[in-house]
Design a protein around this motif. Structure first.
Motif, PDB file in Angstrom:
ATOM      1  N   GLY A 351      24.170  -5.472   3.304  1.00  0.00           N
ATOM      2  CA  GLY A 351      24.540  -4.305   4.102  1.00  0.00           C
ATOM      3  C   GLY A 351      24.212  -2.994   3.418  1.00  0.00           C
ATOM      4  O   GLY A 351      23.724  -2.052   4.049  1.00  0.00           O
ATOM      5  N   VAL A 352      24.474  -2.935   2.130  1.00  0.00           N
ATOM      6  CA  VAL A 352      24.161  -1.725   1.362  1.00  0.00           C
ATOM      7  C   VAL A 352      22.655  -1.474   1.358  1.00  0.00           C
ATOM      8  O   VAL A 352      22.189  -0.349   1.589  1.00  0.00           O
ATOM      9  CB  VAL A 352      24.698  -1.842  -0.079  1.00  0.00           C
ATOM     10  CG1 VAL A 352      24.158  -0.704  -0.946  1.00  0.00           C
ATOM     11  CG2 VAL A 352      26.222  -1.824  -0.078  1.00  0.00           C
ATOM     12  N   ASN A 353      21.894  -2.522   1.098  1.00  0.00           N
ATOM     13  CA  ASN A 353      20.436  -2.377   1.074  1.00  0.00           C
ATOM     14  C   ASN A 353      19.894  -1.945   2.439  1.00  0.00           C
ATOM     15  O   ASN A 353      18.997  -1.105   2.520  1.00  0.00           O
ATOM     16  CB  ASN A 353      19.785  -3.702   0.660  1.00  0.00           C
ATOM     17  CG  ASN A 353      20.109  -4.107  -0.771  1.00  0.00           C
ATOM     18  OD1 ASN A 353      20.581  -3.293  -1.565  1.00  0.00           O
ATOM     19  ND2 ASN A 353      19.868  -5.367  -1.101  1.00  0.00           N
ATOM     20  N   ALA A 354      20.428  -2.546   3.488  1.00  0.00           N
ATOM     21  CA  ALA A 354      19.975  -2.207   4.837  1.00  0.00           C
ATOM     22  C   ALA A 354      20.305  -0.762   5.180  1.00  0.00           C
ATOM     23  O   ALA A 354      19.493  -0.046   5.785  1.00  0.00           O
ATOM     24  CB  ALA A 354      20.615  -3.154   5.852  1.00  0.00           C
ATOM     25  N   HIS A 355      21.497  -0.325   4.794  1.00  0.00           N
ATOM     26  CA  HIS A 355      21.912   1.057   5.056  1.00  0.00           C
ATOM     27  C   HIS A 355      20.946   2.035   4.403  1.00  0.00           C
ATOM     28  O   HIS A 355      20.479   2.993   5.043  1.00  0.00           O
ATOM     29  CB  HIS A 355      23.324   1.272   4.527  1.00  0.00           C
ATOM     30  CG  HIS A 355      23.790   2.697   4.571  1.00  0.00           C
ATOM     31  ND1 HIS A 355      24.361   3.272   5.692  1.00  0.00           N
ATOM     32  CD2 HIS A 355      23.762   3.668   3.612  1.00  0.00           C
ATOM     33  CE1 HIS A 355      24.667   4.534   5.428  1.00  0.00           C
ATOM     34  NE2 HIS A 355      24.321   4.803   4.180  1.00  0.00           N
ATOM     35  N   HIS A 356      20.626   1.801   3.143  1.00  0.00           N
ATOM     36  CA  HIS A 356      19.725   2.711   2.426  1.00  0.00           C
ATOM     37  C   HIS A 356      18.330   2.708   3.048  1.00  0.00           C
ATOM     38  O   HIS A 356      17.687   3.762   3.154  1.00  0.00           O
ATOM     39  CB  HIS A 356      19.670   2.337   0.949  1.00  0.00           C
ATOM     40  CG  HIS A 356      20.938   2.628   0.204  1.00  0.00           C
ATOM     41  ND1 HIS A 356      21.651   3.800   0.368  1.00  0.00           N
ATOM     42  CD2 HIS A 356      21.635   1.885  -0.707  1.00  0.00           C
ATOM     43  CE1 HIS A 356      22.724   3.787  -0.406  1.00  0.00           C
ATOM     44  NE2 HIS A 356      22.729   2.638  -1.066  1.00  0.00           N
TER      45      HIS A 356
END
Length: 396
Positions: A351-356
């Motif tokens: 989720g963090v990677n996708a957000h960035h």
């Protein structure tokens, strides 16, 4: 191409470049959302110097409230509505002659056909065709009509690299075809990562209309498999669509005994809120252009699980920004969902990677700037896309 199409017409600098966006008024797909975003961006950016007009091909099920809402927000909007394609074209010709656009941008199938036909009849000097999907209902007749319009079309836009490649395969000229990936309004998601992943509901959200394009069937069957494995997450299905596509899914939910787990929201008015309050975003689908709902799930910091199809696989890096599964494979989908449901650290990192990535590559401003550059370039080289525009539009 006629002399009028090939010539470089001057534009009244006091009024700016007039751009007419023609798109379906069904509000069920991404084409309408993109067209609305482009019109709003042109209104907000005074430096661009464009006067936009949105023209919707009103459908029988077009919600009047959505049109009234856009008008109340100051979106310049007109509608056409007729039982025949000829009637739609005639009404659009009349609007073109009144508005006198410098550019007509025709979005989606089959509006890109009727919009370009109207533009030719009305003498609009520059025409752009935007294709929003990698697979459409092209009969031999519709394909012949599309190809016949190639000589009078200044530029072709695919909303992803996959759609761009599809256009080339269909016979669109490579020197006039560009990829401009879809973008979303990132404002509702700027503080998404401030909501701790472990505090979100371990629920699954799929934002998608019910249609033959979308694969709700595989998701429900995957959910049934998960139940047999002892996992019973709540699934939120948000989106409109026709009864003939939704009712079979409702029957399948009852057959599988999943009524307590599956919520049919219909059209949801706070999709960002729904995504940010849950952990997982799913897009189970048969084909795509570049799905806005997927980009919103990424921006919301969800662990994304999606079908490995063109338009999706170029956005998601498997194992880094989400998990990709084979199309129409409930077992593979169940395995991926089990992984993100049970491995919370992995799901959180996805989720963090996708957000960035969403904030780095898929913002609305980036998309609208590319369209603006393309339209501006058409006044320099109206019969083809300039090299500079191609480089910008493809992100180089």
């Amino acid at each position: 191409m006629s002399d009028s199409m090939a010539s470089i017409n001057t534009v009244d600098t006091e009024r700016g470049i007039r751009v007419l966006h023609f798109v379906t008024g069904g509000f069920s797909g991404g084409a309408t959302q993109v067209a609305v975003q482009l019109v709003r961006a042109a209104l907000e950016d005074n430096e661009v110097g464009m006067e936009p007009l949105l023209v919707l091909n009103r459908k029988r099920r077009t919600p009047p409230g959505r049109i009234e809402e856009l008008q109340a927000q100051g979106v310049p909007l007109r509608t056409v509505q007729a039982w025949t394609h000829r009637g739609v074209i005639e009404q659009l010709v009349a609007i073109c002659r009144e508005f006198e656009p410098d550019v007509l941008v025709a979005h989606g199938f089959s509006e890109h056909i009727w919009g370009r036909m109207a533009a030719v009849q009305a003498g609009v000097p520059r025409i752009v065709h935007v294709e929003h999907n990698t697979r459409e209902r092209y009969t031999p007749r519709r394909l012949a009509q599309t190809l016949a319009l190639v000589p009078v079309t200044n530029a072709f836009v695919g909303v992803s690299q996959g759609v761009h490649d599809t256009l080339i395969q269909m016979g669109m000229p490579a020197d006039r075809t560009v990829a401009i990936p879809n973008g979303i309004d990132l404002t509702p998601f700027r503080r998404a990562l401030e909501i701790p992943f472990h505090e979100r509901e371990p629920g699954i959200v799929m934002v998608s209309r019910f249609s033959r394009q979308k694969d709700h069937d595989s998701l429900i069957r995957a959910l049934h498999l998960l139940k047999q494995r002892g996992l019973t997450p709540t699934v939120h299905l948000a989106g409109g669509g026709g009864d003939r596509h939704r009712r079979p899914i409702e029957r399948l939910v009852r057959k599988c005994g999943l009524q307590s787990q599956v919520i049919f929201h219909g059209i949801h008015r706070d999709v960002p809120g729904l995504l940010k309050s849950n952990r997982i975003c799913v897009l189970s689908t048969h084909w795509e252009g570049m799905p806005l709902a997927l980009l919103e799930g990424m921006a919301a910091g969800n662990a994304v699980v999606a079908s490995y199809v063109p338009g999706v696989r170029e956005v998601i890096t498997n194992g880094v920004t989400g998990l990709l599964v084979a199309e129409s494979d409930p077992h593979a989908l169940a395995d991926a969902l089990q992984e993100v449901l049970t491995d919370v650290p992995l799901a959180s990192q996805l989720g963090v990677n996708a957000h960035h990535q969403a904030f780095r590559e898929h913002g609305r401003d980036r998309m609208t700037r590319r369209y603006s550059d393309l339209i501006t370039d058409l006044f320099i080289a109206p019969s083809k896309v300039s090299r500079k525009s191609r480089a910008r539009s493809n992100g180089r």
